[in-house]
Motif scaffolding. Sequence first.
Motif, mmCIF file in Angstrom:
data_model
loop_
_atom_site.group_PDB
_atom_site.id
_atom_site.type_symbol
_atom_site.label_atom_id
_atom_site.label_comp_id
_atom_site.label_asym_id
_atom_site.label_seq_id
_atom_site.Cartn_x
_atom_site.Cartn_y
_atom_site.Cartn_z
ATOM 1 N N LYS A 7 7.141 -20.273 10.834
ATOM 2 C CA LYS A 7 7.834 -19.290 9.996
ATOM 3 C C LYS A 7 6.830 -18.295 9.406
ATOM 4 N N ILE A 8 5.572 -18.546 9.664
ATOM 5 C CA ILE A 8 4.493 -17.693 9.177
ATOM 6 C C ILE A 8 4.242 -16.598 10.209
ATOM 7 N N PRO A 9 4.035 -15.349 9.771
ATOM 8 C CA PRO A 9 3.747 -14.269 10.727
ATOM 9 C C PRO A 9 2.493 -14.586 11.551
ATOM 10 N N VAL A 10 2.580 -14.328 12.839
ATOM 11 C CA VAL A 10 1.468 -14.619 13.743
ATOM 12 C C VAL A 10 0.946 -13.316 14.330
ATOM 13 N N PHE A 11 -0.364 -13.142 14.226
ATOM 14 C CA PHE A 11 -1.025 -11.953 14.761
ATOM 15 C C PHE A 11 -1.852 -12.361 15.975
ATOM 16 N N LEU A 12 -1.956 -11.465 16.918
ATOM 17 C CA LEU A 12 -2.892 -11.640 18.025
ATOM 18 C C LEU A 12 -4.003 -10.628 17.802
ATOM 19 N N PHE A 38 4.457 -11.624 18.839
ATOM 20 C CA PHE A 38 3.534 -11.502 17.717
ATOM 21 C C PHE A 38 4.017 -10.437 16.742
ATOM 22 N N ARG A 39 3.721 -10.652 15.471
ATOM 23 C CA ARG A 39 4.064 -9.631 14.481
ATOM 24 C C ARG A 39 3.302 -8.349 14.777
ATOM 25 N N GLN A 40 2.036 -8.517 15.166
ATOM 26 C CA GLN A 40 1.186 -7.367 15.447
ATOM 27 C C GLN A 40 0.101 -7.798 16.422
ATOM 28 N N ILE A 41 -0.252 -6.892 17.328
ATOM 29 C CA ILE A 41 -1.388 -7.105 18.211
ATOM 30 C C ILE A 41 -2.453 -6.094 17.799
ATOM 31 N N ILE A 42 -3.613 -6.617 17.459
ATOM 32 C CA ILE A 42 -4.680 -5.756 16.956
ATOM 33 C C ILE A 42 -5.881 -5.872 17.885
ATOM 34 N N LEU A 43 -6.355 -4.733 18.338
ATOM 35 C CA LEU A 43 -7.551 -4.675 19.171
ATOM 36 C C LEU A 43 -8.730 -4.380 18.262
ATOM 37 N N GLU A 53 -10.369 -2.910 9.586
ATOM 38 C CA GLU A 53 -9.571 -2.408 8.451
ATOM 39 C C GLU A 53 -8.077 -2.600 8.708
ATOM 40 N N GLU A 54 -7.647 -2.347 9.930
ATOM 41 C CA GLU A 54 -6.232 -2.536 10.286
ATOM 42 C C GLU A 54 -5.833 -3.997 10.120
ATOM 43 N N LEU A 55 -6.685 -4.906 10.570
ATOM 44 C CA LEU A 55 -6.406 -6.338 10.438
ATOM 45 C C LEU A 55 -6.287 -6.729 8.969
ATOM 46 N N ILE A 56 -7.228 -6.302 8.159
ATOM 47 C CA ILE A 56 -7.192 -6.629 6.726
ATOM 48 C C ILE A 56 -5.929 -6.073 6.086
ATOM 49 N N SER A 57 -5.605 -4.848 6.408
ATOM 50 C CA SER A 57 -4.414 -4.209 5.856
ATOM 51 C C SER A 57 -3.142 -4.968 6.238
ATOM 52 N N GLU A 58 -3.038 -5.354 7.494
ATOM 53 C CA GLU A 58 -1.857 -6.093 7.967
ATOM 54 C C GLU A 58 -1.761 -7.471 7.308
ATOM 55 N N LEU A 59 -2.889 -8.137 7.156
ATOM 56 C CA LEU A 59 -2.880 -9.458 6.526
ATOM 57 C C LEU A 59 -2.489 -9.367 5.058
ATOM 58 N N ILE A 60 -3.014 -8.371 4.364
ATOM 59 C CA ILE A 60 -2.669 -8.188 2.955
ATOM 60 C C ILE A 60 -1.169 -7.942 2.803
ATOM 61 N N GLU A 61 -0.601 -7.218 3.743
ATOM 62 C CA GLU A 61 0.830 -6.906 3.682
ATOM 63 C C GLU A 61 1.703 -8.160 3.760
ATOM 64 N N VAL A 62 1.284 -9.171 4.509
ATOM 65 C CA VAL A 62 2.120 -10.363 4.683
ATOM 66 C C VAL A 62 1.744 -11.523 3.763
ATOM 67 N N LEU A 63 0.584 -11.428 3.099
ATOM 68 C CA LEU A 63 0.186 -12.520 2.219
ATOM 69 C C LEU A 63 1.065 -12.551 0.968
ATOM 70 N N PRO A 64 1.519 -13.729 0.574
ATOM 71 C CA PRO A 64 2.328 -13.808 -0.643
ATOM 72 C C PRO A 64 1.434 -13.640 -1.877
#
Length: 188
Positions: A7-12, A38-43, A53-64
Amino acid sequence: KALHNSKIPVFLVINKIDLVEKSELLPLIDCYRQLFNFRQIILASALHGSGVEELISELIEVLPVGPHYFPLEMFTDQPERFLLAETIREKVFLLTRQEIPYSSAVMIEDMREGYNGRPLYLRAVIYIEHASQKKIIIGHAGEMIKRIGQVARIDIEQLLDSRVYLDLWVKVKKDWRENQGLLNVLGY
């Protein structure tokens, strides 16, 4: 398979893209897309900082949002002496590279406030397991231990916001990693 029930967002995150031809990336991404939504695929290329920066931004968005466990001005729950010892140990790793394995530890043996404008006095011991390692840490004519002290002192002075006199010693303590009493004293 385990991720399908999550149930947790999964990133590749595909790292080291600087080493792969772009034409090879698209089929790889398509292959992974078919396996999981995947919620997001980040290269990314961590080496060059792209995608980070994109990865950090995406993770911050989904962290409770959670509670503060410490006051905002407190940046760690570790004792000051442990932080100082780890700062010195870090410099041993950085400056000796692969020559000194992870068989070194640092203990702050003495810490005294300076008086009459004198700097804070710190005496630290770098423990290693073999006499050959002691020679590496001390270096030719004491050059390596001097360099470790200089670089560590800069970070320690910044951390403590105070001038510091750093007195470093190196001691061989055979198999110290097997000695539970010493491990407890060192904070490991």
